[in-house]
Scaffold this motif. Structure first.
Motif, PDB file in Angstrom:
ATOM      1  N   GLY A 237     -14.562 -26.421   7.819  1.00  0.00           N
ATOM      2  CA  GLY A 237     -14.153 -27.853   8.593  1.00  0.00           C
ATOM      3  C   GLY A 237     -14.177 -27.862   9.939  1.00  0.00           C
ATOM      4  O   GLY A 237     -14.690 -28.732  10.378  1.00  0.00           O
ATOM      5  N   LEU A 238     -13.823 -26.716  10.409  1.00  0.00           N
ATOM      6  CA  LEU A 238     -13.528 -26.951  12.090  1.00  0.00           C
ATOM      7  C   LEU A 238     -15.161 -26.805  12.587  1.00  0.00           C
ATOM      8  O   LEU A 238     -15.388 -27.640  13.545  1.00  0.00           O
ATOM      9  CB  LEU A 238     -12.965 -25.310  12.444  1.00  0.00           C
ATOM     10  CG  LEU A 238     -12.631 -25.308  14.011  1.00  0.00           C
ATOM     11  CD1 LEU A 238     -11.540 -26.100  14.332  1.00  0.00           C
ATOM     12  CD2 LEU A 238     -12.184 -23.982  14.397  1.00  0.00           C
ATOM     13  N   LEU A 239     -16.027 -25.864  12.047  1.00  0.00           N
ATOM     14  CA  LEU A 239     -17.151 -25.894  12.666  1.00  0.00           C
ATOM     15  C   LEU A 239     -17.942 -27.179  12.218  1.00  0.00           C
ATOM     16  O   LEU A 239     -18.802 -27.628  13.022  1.00  0.00           O
ATOM     17  CB  LEU A 239     -18.005 -24.677  11.859  1.00  0.00           C
ATOM     18  CG  LEU A 239     -17.476 -23.235  12.505  1.00  0.00           C
ATOM     19  CD1 LEU A 239     -18.333 -22.300  11.846  1.00  0.00           C
ATOM     20  CD2 LEU A 239     -17.768 -23.167  13.992  1.00  0.00           C
ATOM     21  N   GLY A 240     -17.957 -27.679  10.997  1.00  0.00           N
ATOM     22  CA  GLY A 240     -18.772 -28.740  10.446  1.00  0.00           C
ATOM     23  C   GLY A 240     -18.390 -29.860  11.434  1.00  0.00           C
ATOM     24  O   GLY A 240     -19.166 -30.875  11.710  1.00  0.00           O
ATOM     25  N   GLN A 241     -17.167 -30.116  11.714  1.00  0.00           N
ATOM     26  CA  GLN A 241     -16.536 -31.382  12.384  1.00  0.00           C
ATOM     27  C   GLN A 241     -16.903 -31.500  13.718  1.00  0.00           C
ATOM     28  O   GLN A 241     -17.453 -32.261  14.246  1.00  0.00           O
ATOM     29  CB  GLN A 241     -14.935 -31.561  12.379  1.00  0.00           C
ATOM     30  CG  GLN A 241     -14.572 -32.655  12.750  1.00  0.00           C
ATOM     31  CD  GLN A 241     -14.880 -33.943  11.784  1.00  0.00           C
ATOM     32  OE1 GLN A 241     -14.903 -33.763  10.518  1.00  0.00           O
ATOM     33  NE2 GLN A 241     -15.390 -35.083  12.480  1.00  0.00           N
ATOM     34  N   THR A 242     -17.024 -30.309  14.165  1.00  0.00           N
ATOM     35  CA  THR A 242     -17.274 -30.189  15.906  1.00  0.00           C
ATOM     36  C   THR A 242     -18.720 -30.730  16.106  1.00  0.00           C
ATOM     37  O   THR A 242     -19.130 -31.376  16.900  1.00  0.00           O
ATOM     38  CB  THR A 242     -17.330 -28.850  16.389  1.00  0.00           C
ATOM     39  OG1 THR A 242     -16.014 -28.297  16.211  1.00  0.00           O
ATOM     40  CG2 THR A 242     -17.706 -28.524  17.782  1.00  0.00           C
ATOM     41  N   PHE A 243     -19.595 -30.554  15.362  1.00  0.00           N
ATOM     42  CA  PHE A 243     -20.985 -30.855  15.457  1.00  0.00           C
ATOM     43  C   PHE A 243     -21.270 -32.425  15.192  1.00  0.00           C
ATOM     44  O   PHE A 243     -22.325 -32.766  15.632  1.00  0.00           O
ATOM     45  CB  PHE A 243     -21.999 -30.075  14.560  1.00  0.00           C
ATOM     46  CG  PHE A 243     -22.143 -28.679  14.885  1.00  0.00           C
ATOM     47  CD1 PHE A 243     -22.797 -28.140  16.027  1.00  0.00           C
ATOM     48  CD2 PHE A 243     -21.710 -27.614  14.080  1.00  0.00           C
ATOM     49  CE1 PHE A 243     -23.037 -26.842  16.417  1.00  0.00           C
ATOM     50  CE2 PHE A 243     -21.619 -26.285  14.349  1.00  0.00           C
ATOM     51  CZ  PHE A 243     -22.499 -25.890  15.617  1.00  0.00           C
TER      52      PHE A 243
END
Length: 341
Positions: A237-243
């Motif tokens: 979730g962290l990586l997906g949301q950042t982009f």
């Protein structure tokens, strides 16, 4: 003895019901439960995030803890859950469709391209397609949720004291639906859907990609661990949301634009709105509320994936490879009969 017999009979009945359900129905139920649980847990942070994204001058200067105090003082504890009814009403069908269609797309891709392998790229494509499918079916509920969360309604005591003005435009979900439809028709209910789709395709794909990729590195004896699932879901979730976060800001501002008295030009296209926000409000506004979103997304995605996996186990959903084998077997057994007929 009678009580134990009743429990046994109930369990036998429930197992019979579960066994008779098709796989896609089990996946719908598992996804819906996962989405509802995850969304309710993080609802207060979701409310603050929306206010950060849309009420820049009032809440950004206060920060996270200042915003918490202000909402608690002006709206009371239920203020943190304003719009959550619409949010849960949206997320249950959204998550149900999202997870179920992910599994379906995954199976269809494997059947259509059996020689392509089953690596993380498969999860990326299936996740992206399922995210787009779920958004198209449930977007009006997201619009209503945002409009309800945008409203700031003071308590009766504060209104009497003249501290807070009541700017409530919508009384509830049905009222918001009705007024939005009367004002702008079906197009009004889908205002801001373009940035949603632009954002959900990479976000949903990356979320499933990172989650399944990380699970591949987990030792077999640890794969059933709830803590491991939570960690994998958190990072995904962290990586997906950042982009994809700037597109989320554009979507929110497009959704509430008609509620804001402003001389600013109307936001029409996604990229045009992205540039307009950066020029007028500064590029930092495109990441406004991101820190809160991390606090929200990390537990939300982690809880969602974990509850989904637990529900699949409870509903006796076969593993993905077994599910594909079942579809292939049913196809091969049905082919001869169709040829003879």
């Amino acid at each position: 003895m009678a009580k134990k017999r009743e429990e046994r009979e109930t369990n036998v009945y429930l197992n019979g019901v579960i066994d008779s359900m098709p796989v896609f129905a089990k996946e719908l139920i598992a996804g819906g439960v996962a989405g509802g649980v995850a969304k309710t847990v993080v609802a207060p942070l979701e409310r603050i995030k929306i206010l950060f994204q849309t009420r820049r001058s009032e809440y950004q200067s206060l920060g996270l803890f200042g915003s918490v105090k202000k909402i608690a003082k002006t709206e009371g504890p239920m203020g943190f859950y304003r719009g959550n009814g619409a949010s849960v009403a949206r997320i249950v069908p959204y998550a149900a469709l999202h997870y179920m269609s992910y599994e379906q797309y995954r199976r269809w891709i494997i059947l259509a391209f059996p020689d392509r392998g089953r690596g993380p790229v498969l999860d990326l494509v299936a996740g992206s397609l399922s995210g787009g499918t779920a958004v198209l079916f449930t977007y009006p509920l997201d619009l209503v949720r945002t409009k309800l969360a945008y409203q700031v309604v003071g308590s009766p005591k504060l209104k009497l004291q003249g501290i807070m003005n009541n700017e409530q435009l919508y009384k509830g979900i049905v009222d918001c639906f009705s007024k939005t439809y009367k004002e702008a028709g079906l197009r009004g209910l889908y205002r801001g859907v373009a940035p949603s789709l632009y954002g959900i395709f990479p976000y949903a794909g990356l979320k499933f990609y990172f989650y399944e990729k990380m699970k591949r590195y987990v030792p077999p004896e640890q794969k059933s661990s709830i803590m491991v699932k939570l960690v994998c879901g958190s990072v995904a979730g962290l990586l997906g949301q950042t982009f994809t976060y700037p597109l989320d800001v554009v979507r929110r501002q497009m959704q509430v634009q008609r509620l804001i008295a402003s001389n600013s030009p109307e936001m029409k296209g996604t990229m045009e709105s992205l540039v307009l926000i950066a020029k007028q409000q500064g590029w930092k506004q495109l990441f406004s509320g991101l820190s809160i979103n991390y606090l929200k997304v990390v537990p939300s995605v982690a809880i969602g994936f974990t509850v989904y996996d637990v529900m699949k186990a409870y509903l006796q959903v076969p593993s993905r490879d077994e599910g594909v084998k079942e579809v292939v077997t049913s196809k091969t057994t049905s082919q001869p009969s169709s040829i003879h007929s």
